[in-house]
Design a protein around this motif. Structure first.
Motif, PDB file in Angstrom:
ATOM      1  N   LEU A  11       0.783  13.649   8.228  1.00 46.99           N
ATOM      2  CA  LEU A  11       2.187  13.689   7.865  1.00 46.99           C
ATOM      3  C   LEU A  11       2.470  12.554   6.899  1.00 46.99           C
ATOM      4  N   LEU A  12       2.254  12.805   5.623  1.00 54.38           N
ATOM      5  CA  LEU A  12       2.382  11.756   4.632  1.00 54.38           C
ATOM      6  C   LEU A  12       3.819  11.628   4.187  1.00 54.38           C
ATOM      7  N   LEU A  13       4.233  10.401   3.935  1.00 54.73           N
ATOM      8  CA  LEU A  13       5.592  10.152   3.476  1.00 54.73           C
ATOM      9  C   LEU A  13       5.640   9.801   2.008  1.00 54.73           C
ATOM     10  N   SER A  14       4.527   9.893   1.325  1.00 54.04           N
ATOM     11  CA  SER A  14       4.517   9.737  -0.121  1.00 54.04           C
ATOM     12  C   SER A  14       3.392  10.583  -0.658  1.00 54.04           C
ATOM     13  N   ALA A  15       3.397  10.806  -1.960  1.00 54.53           N
ATOM     14  CA  ALA A  15       2.369  11.645  -2.558  1.00 54.53           C
ATOM     15  C   ALA A  15       1.081  10.870  -2.659  1.00 54.53           C
TER      16      ALA A  15
ATOM     17  N   GLY B 241       0.834  -1.185   0.000  1.00 48.96           N
ATOM     18  CA  GLY B 241       0.000   0.000   0.000  1.00 48.96           C
ATOM     19  C   GLY B 241       0.875   1.244   0.000  1.00 48.96           C
ATOM     20  N   PRO B 242       0.260   2.430   0.033  1.00 52.01           N
ATOM     21  CA  PRO B 242       1.030   3.666   0.104  1.00 52.01           C
ATOM     22  C   PRO B 242       1.879   3.671   1.364  1.00 52.01           C
ATOM     23  N   LEU B 243       3.027   4.264   1.276  1.00 52.31           N
ATOM     24  CA  LEU B 243       3.940   4.304   2.408  1.00 52.31           C
ATOM     25  C   LEU B 243       3.717   5.607   3.153  1.00 52.31           C
ATOM     26  N   PHE B 244       3.029   5.553   4.292  1.00 50.68           N
ATOM     27  CA  PHE B 244       2.806   6.775   5.047  1.00 50.68           C
ATOM     28  C   PHE B 244       2.511   6.461   6.497  1.00 50.68           C
ATOM     29  N   ILE B 245       2.644   7.491   7.322  1.00 54.10           N
ATOM     30  CA  ILE B 245       2.217   7.439   8.714  1.00 54.10           C
ATOM     31  C   ILE B 245       1.367   8.667   8.963  1.00 54.10           C
ATOM     32  N   ALA B 246       0.263   8.496   9.655  1.00 52.57           N
ATOM     33  CA  ALA B 246      -0.516   9.617  10.149  1.00 52.57           C
ATOM     34  C   ALA B 246      -0.904   9.289  11.571  1.00 52.57           C
ATOM     35  N   SER B 247      -0.878  10.262  12.453  1.00 49.41           N
ATOM     36  CA  SER B 247      -1.207  10.007  13.847  1.00 49.41           C
ATOM     37  C   SER B 247      -2.006  11.155  14.418  1.00 49.41           C
ATOM     38  N   VAL B 248      -2.605  10.908  15.581  1.00 49.91           N
ATOM     39  CA  VAL B 248      -3.350  11.964  16.253  1.00 49.91           C
ATOM     40  C   VAL B 248      -2.436  13.124  16.588  1.00 49.91           C
ATOM     41  N   ALA B 249      -1.204  12.802  16.967  1.00 52.27           N
ATOM     42  CA  ALA B 249      -0.263  13.847  17.350  1.00 52.27           C
ATOM     43  C   ALA B 249       0.303  14.571  16.148  1.00 52.27           C
TER      44      ALA B 249
ATOM     45  N   ILE C 268      -2.106   5.595  11.744  1.00 54.27           N
ATOM     46  CA  ILE C 268      -2.350   4.870  10.499  1.00 54.27           C
ATOM     47  C   ILE C 268      -1.016   4.738   9.787  1.00 54.27           C
ATOM     48  N   ILE C 269      -0.646   3.526   9.477  1.00 56.56           N
ATOM     49  CA  ILE C 269       0.641   3.280   8.831  1.00 56.56           C
ATOM     50  C   ILE C 269       0.443   2.256   7.730  1.00 56.56           C
ATOM     51  N   SER C 270       1.145   2.433   6.640  1.00 55.61           N
ATOM     52  CA  SER C 270       1.020   1.501   5.526  1.00 55.61           C
ATOM     53  C   SER C 270       2.370   1.315   4.874  1.00 55.61           C
ATOM     54  N   GLY C 271       2.660   0.090   4.485  1.00 52.66           N
ATOM     55  CA  GLY C 271       3.927  -0.216   3.833  1.00 52.66           C
ATOM     56  C   GLY C 271       4.481  -1.523   4.350  1.00 52.66           C
ATOM     57  N   ASP C 272       5.754  -1.744   4.125  1.00 47.14           N
ATOM     58  CA  ASP C 272       6.436  -2.955   4.548  1.00 47.14           C
ATOM     59  C   ASP C 272       7.717  -2.582   5.273  1.00 47.14           C
ATOM     60  N   THR C 273       8.205  -3.492   6.090  1.00 48.26           N
ATOM     61  CA  THR C 273       9.509  -3.339   6.715  1.00 48.26           C
ATOM     62  C   THR C 273      10.299  -4.614   6.442  1.00 48.26           C
ATOM     63  N   PRO C 274      11.586  -4.621   6.766  1.00 45.90           N
ATOM     64  CA  PRO C 274      12.365  -5.844   6.520  1.00 45.90           C
ATOM     65  C   PRO C 274      11.802  -7.076   7.238  1.00 45.90           C
ATOM     66  N   LYS C 275      11.069  -6.874   8.338  1.00 46.05           N
ATOM     67  CA  LYS C 275      10.551  -8.007   9.100  1.00 46.05           C
ATOM     68  C   LYS C 275       9.049  -8.206   8.934  1.00 46.05           C
TER      69      LYS C 275
ATOM     70  N   PHE D  61      10.885   5.887   7.382  1.00 50.28           N
ATOM     71  CA  PHE D  61       9.878   6.913   7.571  1.00 50.28           C
ATOM     72  C   PHE D  61      10.476   8.222   8.092  1.00 50.28           C
ATOM     73  N   GLY D  62      11.732   8.181   8.509  1.00 50.84           N
ATOM     74  CA  GLY D  62      12.384   9.392   8.972  1.00 50.84           C
ATOM     75  C   GLY D  62      11.847   9.896  10.302  1.00 50.84           C
ATOM     76  N   ASP D  63      11.924  11.212  10.499  1.00 51.24           N
ATOM     77  CA  ASP D  63      11.524  11.815  11.771  1.00 51.24           C
ATOM     78  C   ASP D  63      10.040  11.644  12.067  1.00 51.24           C
ATOM     79  N   LYS D  64       9.239  11.386  11.065  1.00 52.62           N
ATOM     80  CA  LYS D  64       7.803  11.210  11.284  1.00 52.62           C
ATOM     81  C   LYS D  64       7.515  10.021  12.205  1.00 52.62           C
ATOM     82  N   ALA D  65       8.469   9.094  12.287  1.00 51.76           N
ATOM     83  CA  ALA D  65       8.246   7.871  13.066  1.00 51.76           C
ATOM     84  C   ALA D  65       9.003   7.857  14.390  1.00 51.76           C
TER      85      ALA D  65
END
Length: 209
Positions: A18-22, A6-14, A151-158, A107-111
């Motif tokens: 803060l999207l990490l992709s368009a 899915g799209p690679l992004f994080i969004a949170s209440v705080a 809300i987070i979407s994407g994959d990680t190495p694990k 995800f950089g500083d957003k995470a």
């Protein structure tokens, strides 16, 4: 193995929006867990006259009722209709695991205040119908049984989110997948829900650790 990324992004209440992709369809504001990307492709496709019925379950037992509460490790029998494919699957959430924060480095500083959690599942074809390239959707829940606010979407190495392989056409065929979830540091993902299809949108099946 086919990947269902899915799209690679994080969004949170705080830090809402803060999207990490368009993602043109995403807007700012408090995220609404019910519209998580794990559910957007799950609406049952209806024929012009009547909804396509999932075939009878030959050997999988009774369909799991909407709203059922299960323990991690228990199997849910779910009818599915997606596109021109229909059938019956069994979903077993096998683990809900906290991952190392380093897994979110891309995800950089957003995470920096986010901890990843992995919802691991085994999916079995019960109906013996062609369900190749279909996918499931799971959503992480906090200890209060509600969304985590992240809300987070994407994959990680694990945690590699995969869809059904092209061989997923016979009764007994299985594959394993992982759905990435997350919570604010200090909180945890303690449950997972399946909320795809008309019957389960308002009354999801929930696995609790």
């Amino acid at each position: 193995m086919t990947h269902a990324r899915g799209p690679l992004f994080i969004a949170s209440v705080a830090a809402a929006g803060l999207l990490l992709s368009a993602c043109g369809s995403e807007t700012g504001g408090t995220p609404t867990p019910a519209t998580d990307t794990t559910t957007t492709t799950a609406t049952s496709t209806k024929e012009t006259s009547t909804s396509k019925e999932a075939p009878p379950i030959p050997a999988g037992g009774d369909v799991t009722a909407p709203g059922s509460k299960l323990k991690v490790g228990a199997r849910a029998v779910i009818p599915v209709v997606t596109g021109d494919k229909s059938g019956t699957i069994a979903i077993t959430v096998t683990a809900i695991e906290a991952g190392p924060k380093e897994d979110l480095a891309k995800f950089g500083d957003k995470a920096k205040n986010i901890t990843p959690f992995y919802l691991r599942a085994t999916v079995e074809n019960l109906s013996g119908t062609d369900l190749s390239f279909t996918s499931i959707g799971l959503r992480g829940l906090g200890e209060d049984g509600k969304g985590t606010g992240v809300i987070i979407s994407g994959d990680t190495p694990k945690c590699d989110s995969t869809s059904a392989p092209k061989t997923f056409k016979a009764a007994g065929e299985k594959y394993e997948t992982c759905v990435l979830s997350a919570a604010q540091d200090g909180l945890k993902v303690a449950g997972a829900e399946y909320n795809r299809g008309d019957d389960y949108v308002k009354s999801p099946v929930v696995w609790q650790s």
